[in-house]
Enzyme design. Sequence first.
Site, PDB file in Angstrom:
ATOM      1  N   GLN A 164       0.850  -1.190   0.000  1.00 52.00           N
ATOM      2  CA  GLN A 164       0.000   0.000   0.000  1.00 52.00           C
ATOM      3  C   GLN A 164       0.887   1.242   0.000  1.00 52.00           C
ATOM      4  O   GLN A 164       1.897   1.251   0.713  1.00 52.00           O
ATOM      5  CB  GLN A 164      -0.917   0.027   1.240  1.00 52.00           C
ATOM      6  N   GLU A 207      -2.950  -3.852   7.308  1.00 53.17           N
ATOM      7  CA  GLU A 207      -4.088  -4.768   7.374  1.00 53.17           C
ATOM      8  C   GLU A 207      -4.084  -5.861   6.319  1.00 53.17           C
ATOM      9  O   GLU A 207      -5.136  -6.170   5.755  1.00 53.17           O
ATOM     10  CB  GLU A 207      -5.371  -3.949   7.293  1.00 53.17           C
ATOM     11  N   HIS A 248      -7.316  -1.507  15.236  1.00 51.06           N
ATOM     12  CA  HIS A 248      -7.395  -0.750  13.982  1.00 51.06           C
ATOM     13  C   HIS A 248      -7.240  -1.678  12.764  1.00 51.06           C
ATOM     14  O   HIS A 248      -8.082  -1.686  11.864  1.00 51.06           O
ATOM     15  CB  HIS A 248      -6.319   0.338  13.979  1.00 51.06           C
ATOM     16  N   GLU A 249      -6.175  -2.470  12.771  1.00 45.91           N
ATOM     17  CA  GLU A 249      -5.945  -3.349  11.603  1.00 45.91           C
ATOM     18  C   GLU A 249      -7.060  -4.383  11.474  1.00 45.91           C
ATOM     19  O   GLU A 249      -7.489  -4.709  10.367  1.00 45.91           O
ATOM     20  CB  GLU A 249      -4.574  -4.032  11.687  1.00 45.91           C
ATOM     21  N   HIS A 297     -10.076  -2.930   9.788  1.00 49.17           N
ATOM     22  CA  HIS A 297      -9.943  -2.860   8.327  1.00 49.17           C
ATOM     23  C   HIS A 297     -10.511  -4.111   7.643  1.00 49.17           C
ATOM     24  O   HIS A 297     -10.791  -4.081   6.447  1.00 49.17           O
ATOM     25  CB  HIS A 297      -8.471  -2.731   7.923  1.00 49.17           C
ATOM     26  N   GLU A 306      -9.569   4.867   6.015  1.00 46.54           N
ATOM     27  CA  GLU A 306      -8.968   5.146   7.328  1.00 46.54           C
ATOM     28  C   GLU A 306      -9.915   5.862   8.296  1.00 46.54           C
ATOM     29  O   GLU A 306      -9.890   5.596   9.483  1.00 46.54           O
ATOM     30  CB  GLU A 306      -7.661   5.921   7.149  1.00 46.54           C
ATOM     31  N   ASP A 359       2.594   8.706  -0.886  1.00 48.14           N
ATOM     32  CA  ASP A 359       3.448   8.583   0.307  1.00 48.14           C
ATOM     33  C   ASP A 359       3.889   9.955   0.825  1.00 48.14           C
ATOM     34  O   ASP A 359       4.118  10.123   2.014  1.00 48.14           O
ATOM     35  CB  ASP A 359       4.697   7.747   0.005  1.00 48.14           C
ATOM     36  N   TYR A 371      -7.471  10.038   8.611  1.00 45.83           N
ATOM     37  CA  TYR A 371      -7.756   9.214   9.791  1.00 45.83           C
ATOM     38  C   TYR A 371      -8.654   9.950  10.779  1.00 45.83           C
ATOM     39  O   TYR A 371      -9.751   9.496  11.111  1.00 45.83           O
ATOM     40  CB  TYR A 371      -6.452   8.855  10.522  1.00 45.83           C
TER      41      TYR A 371
HETATM   42  N1  BES Z   1      -3.268   0.892   6.025  1.00 42.24           N
HETATM   43  C1  BES Z   1      -2.553   1.616   7.022  1.00 42.24           C
HETATM   44  C2  BES Z   1      -1.085   1.749   6.726  1.00 42.24           C
HETATM   45  C3  BES Z   1      -0.765   2.426   5.409  1.00 42.24           C
HETATM   46  C4  BES Z   1      -1.499   3.493   4.951  1.00 42.24           C
HETATM   47  C5  BES Z   1       0.289   1.987   4.668  1.00 42.24           C
HETATM   48  C6  BES Z   1      -1.186   4.089   3.731  1.00 42.24           C
HETATM   49  C7  BES Z   1       0.602   2.580   3.466  1.00 42.24           C
HETATM   50  C8  BES Z   1      -0.136   3.634   2.996  1.00 42.24           C
HETATM   51  C9  BES Z   1      -2.737   1.008   8.410  1.00 42.24           C
HETATM   52  O1  BES Z   1      -3.999   0.477   8.621  1.00 42.24           O
HETATM   53  C10 BES Z   1      -2.569   2.099   9.411  1.00 42.24           C
HETATM   54  O2  BES Z   1      -3.352   3.016   9.357  1.00 42.24           O
HETATM   55  N2  BES Z   1      -1.591   2.006  10.301  1.00 42.24           N
HETATM   56  C11 BES Z   1      -1.410   2.967  11.355  1.00 42.24           C
HETATM   57  C12 BES Z   1      -2.055   2.417  12.611  1.00 42.24           C
HETATM   58  C13 BES Z   1      -2.760   3.396  13.467  1.00 42.24           C
HETATM   59  C14 BES Z   1      -3.654   4.372  12.789  1.00 42.24           C
HETATM   60  C15 BES Z   1      -3.498   2.699  14.589  1.00 42.24           C
HETATM   61  C16 BES Z   1       0.095   3.132  11.569  1.00 42.24           C
HETATM   62  O3  BES Z   1       0.862   2.404  10.954  1.00 42.24           O
HETATM   63  O4  BES Z   1       0.484   4.016  12.311  1.00 42.24           O
HETATM   64 ZN    ZN Z   2      -5.480   2.005   8.765  1.00 39.73          ZN
END
Ligand code: BES
Ligand code: ZN
Length: 593
Positions: free
Chosen positions: A129, A262, A286-287, A290, A309, A366, A374
């Site tokens: 992702q 996730e 959180h994961e 998803h 998100e 990115d 979020y």
């Molecule tokens: N899906 C995301 C991680 C992500 C987002 C990877 C966009 C690449 C591009 C994952 O679910 C996430 O949001 N992780 C957060 C966790 C937190 C919000 C609880 C993190 O990694 O900090």
């Molecule tokens: Zn997420």
Amino acid sequence: MARTDPHSYFDAAQPRTVHAELKWDVDFNAKVIRGVAALKLESPSAGTMDLDSRDLLIAKVATSDGRPVPFSVAPADPVLGSRLRLILPQDTEAVVIDYETSPGAVALQWLSPEQTRGRRQPFLFSQCQPHHARTIAPLQDSPVARITYDAEVTVPDGITAVMSAGPQGSRAAAGNKRLFKFHMPQPIPTYLVALAAGDLASREIGPRSRIWAEPEVVEAAAWEFAEIESMIKTAEKLFGPYEWERYDMLVLPPSFPYGGMENPRLTFLTPTLLAGDRSLVTVVAHELAHSWTGNLVTNASVEHFWLNEGFTVWAERRILEALRGAAYASMAQALGLAALRQAMSRFGENSPLTCLVTKLEGLNPDDVYSEVPYEKGSLFVTLLEKTAGRDVWDRFIRAYIARFKFTSITTDEFLVFLEHELPGLAKEVQAESWLYKPGLPNNAPLPKSHALDAIQNQARGFSGGRKPSTDEVTRWAPDQLLLFLQGLPRPLPKDECAWLAEELNLPNGRNYEIVVEWLSIALASGYEPAFPAAREVLSEVGRMKYLRPLYQAMASTPRTRAMAREIYAATQNKLHMLSRQVVESTIKEYPPD
Ligand code: BES
Ligand code: ZN
């Protein structure tokens, strides 16, 4: 032409892949995967078909019945990579592509044995992702083009391979290798294809859950995440049946750049969650969430990332509220709000990047990643919930998931369904301004509670000399302490840093959220006794969420600016490409004196 996603060459008017058969040979020495990707089409087709690729060496393309397929690889676009154009002959049922990845593939991090806990075997993990799956296989790499997949992955003996799929056993293969098979029967967006390989052990921790990790940490991980089945049950009550059979988790080496990812059937997690007191399982909630919002109902492109998100943060907090109570959830909301305010001031309140629906053509997702989708997203969903009433909203959520499961949707599709189910609600909450205007609307449902106010007041009063009592402090839960630290002004005078270190026992903490908040205060305050610990964290941990504030604190203070550069120079080889980009852009804001 019918391109729907600014980050993919996928064209909805062309033949569509519905299933991928992947054969991968993982070469740790050359840091490449040599592979064959057989892409099965929805129906027999002919003509132009564009795939996404980046840094792939395409050796050969043929139809599944052996006819050659003419192809061309376009020069790389900096954001999208190289369009791989195929010209399919009549009645093509599947295309078979022989290829090789490059050692620089963004989706892959190759770790030497020294970069792992056990120091015995190398390690490989993927992070696809948002748009990096194209660096490990030629694909229609847009979330609207969902696929099922089968995979056969060959690794050196002694290494275990795991994927975001059902494991189908392994067998010995020629040349001291082992072949692992996987089957993913549910259609997923390509960003959820995931692979990890290394010295892995596992333990059952629930009727449908197993934890994977290096042998050294598997026990600790099994303890930390032991609540998983009650979380899944809670989530099923809220959002409907769990559709992915298994919910396994993998704890990665410390360079994993995210908190969690996730990947279906196998969530990837940072080892920094192993606090020893289950205080960071919020990331698991959180994961897991998803599995409904994101993996069942998926954003059609990164421009609608808030659908993934925002809903998931809201869902995560509903799970935690059910398991740990309303006070706990409102503390999490308060922490989230602080993060949102920071992100908004980083972009500027009027920046289009503070809208929920974004225009990202020409931008690298990115580079614009932030807390906005979020936390602003979660506030918006909370507002809908409060305005509709919880029972009504919970019924809506289950209907929404049932209606759109296994599809990828835009904000408009969500709005049409919302209007159909709960007419007038969008207008009542001023959905238009939440979605398409920058900043935080003034009808935002801000978290409120006595406990919250008390802590924030204490933080505000701290520098005036009003210190919380030892008694009070020992009663604080980790999130309360974190909220207190976040509220402190910085820089702080040295004696106040020393007070914090001593009274709050900060140097001995194992909760990384708290450790990092403390260290960023200490660094911004030039409090030298904490420097060695900061250096240690930065040479261990690659989670971008932690690198950014620590480097920010060092680089923004003239006295530690050189130290920031020096630590980065010494540690960058161990960091993931994405983490490096974050540190470099943080340091770049502050040129050397
Ligand atoms: N899906 C995301 C991680 C992500 C987002 C990877 C966009 C690449 C591009 C994952 O679910 C996430 O949001 N992780 C957060 C966790 C937190 C919000 C609880 C993190 O990694 O900090
Ligand atoms: Zn997420």
